[in-house]
Design a protein around this motif. Structure first.
Motif, PDB file in Angstrom:
ATOM      1  N   LEU A 108     -37.527 -32.865  -6.082  1.00  0.00           N
ATOM      2  CA  LEU A 108     -38.025 -31.885  -5.117  1.00  0.00           C
ATOM      3  C   LEU A 108     -38.843 -32.500  -3.988  1.00  0.00           C
ATOM      4  O   LEU A 108     -39.082 -31.846  -2.973  1.00  0.00           O
ATOM      5  CB  LEU A 108     -38.865 -30.829  -5.833  1.00  0.00           C
ATOM      6  N   THR A 109     -39.271 -33.746  -4.148  1.00  0.00           N
ATOM      7  CA  THR A 109     -40.104 -34.374  -3.117  1.00  0.00           C
ATOM      8  C   THR A 109     -39.477 -35.619  -2.507  1.00  0.00           C
ATOM      9  O   THR A 109     -39.977 -36.129  -1.499  1.00  0.00           O
ATOM     10  CB  THR A 109     -41.486 -34.774  -3.677  1.00  0.00           C
ATOM     11  N   GLY A 110     -38.396 -36.130  -3.084  1.00  0.00           N
ATOM     12  CA  GLY A 110     -37.910 -37.461  -2.712  1.00  0.00           C
ATOM     13  C   GLY A 110     -37.144 -37.571  -1.416  1.00  0.00           C
ATOM     14  O   GLY A 110     -37.037 -38.641  -0.832  1.00  0.00           O
ATOM     15  N   GLY A 111     -36.548 -36.495  -0.917  1.00  0.00           N
ATOM     16  CA  GLY A 111     -35.846 -36.558   0.362  1.00  0.00           C
ATOM     17  C   GLY A 111     -34.399 -36.989   0.252  1.00  0.00           C
ATOM     18  O   GLY A 111     -33.821 -37.091  -0.835  1.00  0.00           O
ATOM     19  N   ASP A 112     -33.787 -37.228   1.424  1.00  0.00           N
ATOM     20  CA  ASP A 112     -32.392 -37.644   1.573  1.00  0.00           C
ATOM     21  C   ASP A 112     -31.396 -36.568   1.151  1.00  0.00           C
ATOM     22  O   ASP A 112     -30.241 -36.876   0.845  1.00  0.00           O
ATOM     23  CB  ASP A 112     -32.106 -38.932   0.794  1.00  0.00           C
ATOM     24  N   ASP A 113     -31.809 -35.302   1.138  1.00  0.00           N
ATOM     25  CA  ASP A 113     -30.868 -34.231   0.806  1.00  0.00           C
ATOM     26  C   ASP A 113     -30.011 -33.844   2.013  1.00  0.00           C
ATOM     27  O   ASP A 113     -28.816 -33.598   1.874  1.00  0.00           O
ATOM     28  CB  ASP A 113     -31.622 -32.981   0.324  1.00  0.00           C
ATOM     29  N   TYR A 114     -30.629 -33.710   3.171  1.00  0.00           N
ATOM     30  CA  TYR A 114     -29.954 -33.269   4.396  1.00  0.00           C
ATOM     31  C   TYR A 114     -29.223 -31.944   4.196  1.00  0.00           C
ATOM     32  O   TYR A 114     -28.123 -31.731   4.683  1.00  0.00           O
ATOM     33  CB  TYR A 114     -29.040 -34.371   4.947  1.00  0.00           C
ATOM     34  N   GLU A 115     -29.878 -31.063   3.433  1.00  0.00           N
ATOM     35  CA  GLU A 115     -29.467 -29.671   3.346  1.00  0.00           C
ATOM     36  C   GLU A 115     -30.315 -28.865   4.326  1.00  0.00           C
ATOM     37  O   GLU A 115     -31.217 -29.410   4.980  1.00  0.00           O
ATOM     38  CB  GLU A 115     -29.633 -29.149   1.914  1.00  0.00           C
ATOM     39  N   ILE A 116     -30.056 -27.571   4.435  1.00  0.00           N
ATOM     40  CA  ILE A 116     -30.792 -26.720   5.354  1.00  0.00           C
ATOM     41  C   ILE A 116     -31.705 -25.774   4.579  1.00  0.00           C
ATOM     42  O   ILE A 116     -31.256 -25.098   3.646  1.00  0.00           O
ATOM     43  CB  ILE A 116     -29.844 -25.885   6.244  1.00  0.00           C
ATOM     44  N   LEU A 117     -32.973 -25.765   4.950  1.00  0.00           N
ATOM     45  CA  LEU A 117     -33.945 -24.803   4.450  1.00  0.00           C
ATOM     46  C   LEU A 117     -34.132 -23.761   5.543  1.00  0.00           C
ATOM     47  O   LEU A 117     -34.386 -24.113   6.697  1.00  0.00           O
ATOM     48  CB  LEU A 117     -35.271 -25.501   4.155  1.00  0.00           C
ATOM     49  N   LEU A 118     -34.007 -22.487   5.183  1.00  0.00           N
ATOM     50  CA  LEU A 118     -34.147 -21.458   6.211  1.00  0.00           C
ATOM     51  C   LEU A 118     -34.841 -20.222   5.661  1.00  0.00           C
ATOM     52  O   LEU A 118     -34.832 -19.959   4.453  1.00  0.00           O
ATOM     53  CB  LEU A 118     -32.784 -21.096   6.802  1.00  0.00           C
TER      54      LEU A 118
END
Length: 330
Positions: free
Chosen positions: A268-278
């Motif tokens: 949940l904190t590590g990054g590199d997902d490149y999904e969209i939060l909206l």
């Protein structure tokens, strides 16, 4: 193989990628972005070998990721790509073979996402390979981080945590001595999935127009869902309540978390997902879901925007806390 000169390098590897009339075949010092409807949206990301990717990552995937992280930013603003600029700093040991692989990977993605090369610069650098991509898009309405309002529903696309866990799996692939215990418990298919998601993110360009239509606020998840959500809520002057159990996980990430519950923080904190939060007003949710289904982009509701400041996380009804909350460059 003999290295080409700078002019020959550009003509051979990059001029064929400049398919927009505004690029003028990369024969001039500047390009034009052709007229279009809506806002012109611009974003820029850099990538440095040994910092943002491993020096021995396949060159075609290095090119693809450098482009895709920018396309993810455009999509989060509701923008469809129209072109890009490439800054390429080649180290002393660059090879024609590496550049062929890089240009080939870039060409495939530029075609797939309709994002022609408009120009850029190529230089020799005394340090590691350095990339800089500037991407341009058009949006009927630019969606900012600051637009979330109390009562809005928080949604994320795709799955979360694969990139952060994939980084660990990629490190272990390069150096088995670094392999964490949970990785050995995963099957090869799961390990490969995580590595592929780290190496080759999937920008949600197909959802850009729907984001422009329905979202009140949005950003891409590049530095970790927890930290990026906190940034969006701070920009909006709001807070949020989030159920970590509603955060969508791939089968590979779910298997890893089942093996080691401590990986929740990493995912949940590590990054590199490149999904969209909206953030989406409740009245717009069904239309947003229909549009997402129409372009085969998974979408999950994970929480709600609140009037108070700060973000509250829970898992199975219990409060959930994190450390530094997000990836930091400095």
């Amino acid at each position: 193989m003999t290295r080409p000169s700078e002019d020959a390098l550009i003509a051979r590897f990059f001029a064929p990628l400049a398919t927009s009339a505004g690029a003028d075949g990369l024969t001039d010092d500047a390009a034009t972005i052709l007229p279009g409807e809506g806002d012109l949206v611009v974003t820029k990301d850099m990538a440095i070998a040994g910092v943002h990717f491993f020096p021995d990552d396949p060159p075609g995937l290095v090119a693809a990721k450098a482009l895709r992280v920018n396309l993810s930013d455009l999509a989060a603003k509701g923008a469809v790509p129209v072109g890009m600029l490439l800054g390429l700093g080649l180290p002393a040991d660059w090879s024609v073979e590496w550049l062929e692989g890089f240009a080939g990977g870039l060409a495939a993605d530029l075609k797939a996402y309709g994002c022609p090369l408009l120009g850029g610069d190529t230089v020799k650098v005394p340090g590691p390979l350095t990339l800089s991509v500037t991407a341009f898009g058009r949006a009927s309405r630019t969606v900012r981080r600051r637009g979330a309002r109390p009562g809005d529903l928080l949604c994320v696309t795709g799955t979360i945590g694969d990139g952060a866990l994939g980084l660990l799996a990629r490190q272990a692939e390069r150096d088995p001595a670094t392999a964490p215990g949970w990785l050995a418990a995963l099957g090869e298919d799961h390990r490969r999935h995580l590595i592929d998601r780290y190496l080759k993110p999937q920008p949600r360009v197909a959802l850009a127009k729907a984001i422009a239509r329905h979202a009140s606020a949005a950003m891409d998840v590049s530095d970790g869902l927890v930290g990026d959500l906190a940034k969006m809520m701070a920009a909006s002057g709001t807070g949020a309540m989030v159920d970590a159990g509603a955060v969508p996980l791939s089968p590979a990430a779910a298997a890893a978390l089942a093996t080691d519950q401590a990986l929740w923080t990493r995912a949940l904190t590590g990054g590199d997902d490149y999904e969209i939060l909206l953030a989406c007003p409740p009245a717009r949710l069904s239309s947003l879901q229909a549009d997402a289904a129409a372009v085969a982009v998974p979408l999950a509701v994970i929480g709600e925007v609140t009037g108070s400041t700060g973000v509250t996380w829970s898992l199975n009804g219990q409060p959930l806390t994190f450390g530094s909350e997000r990836f930091e460059h400095f």
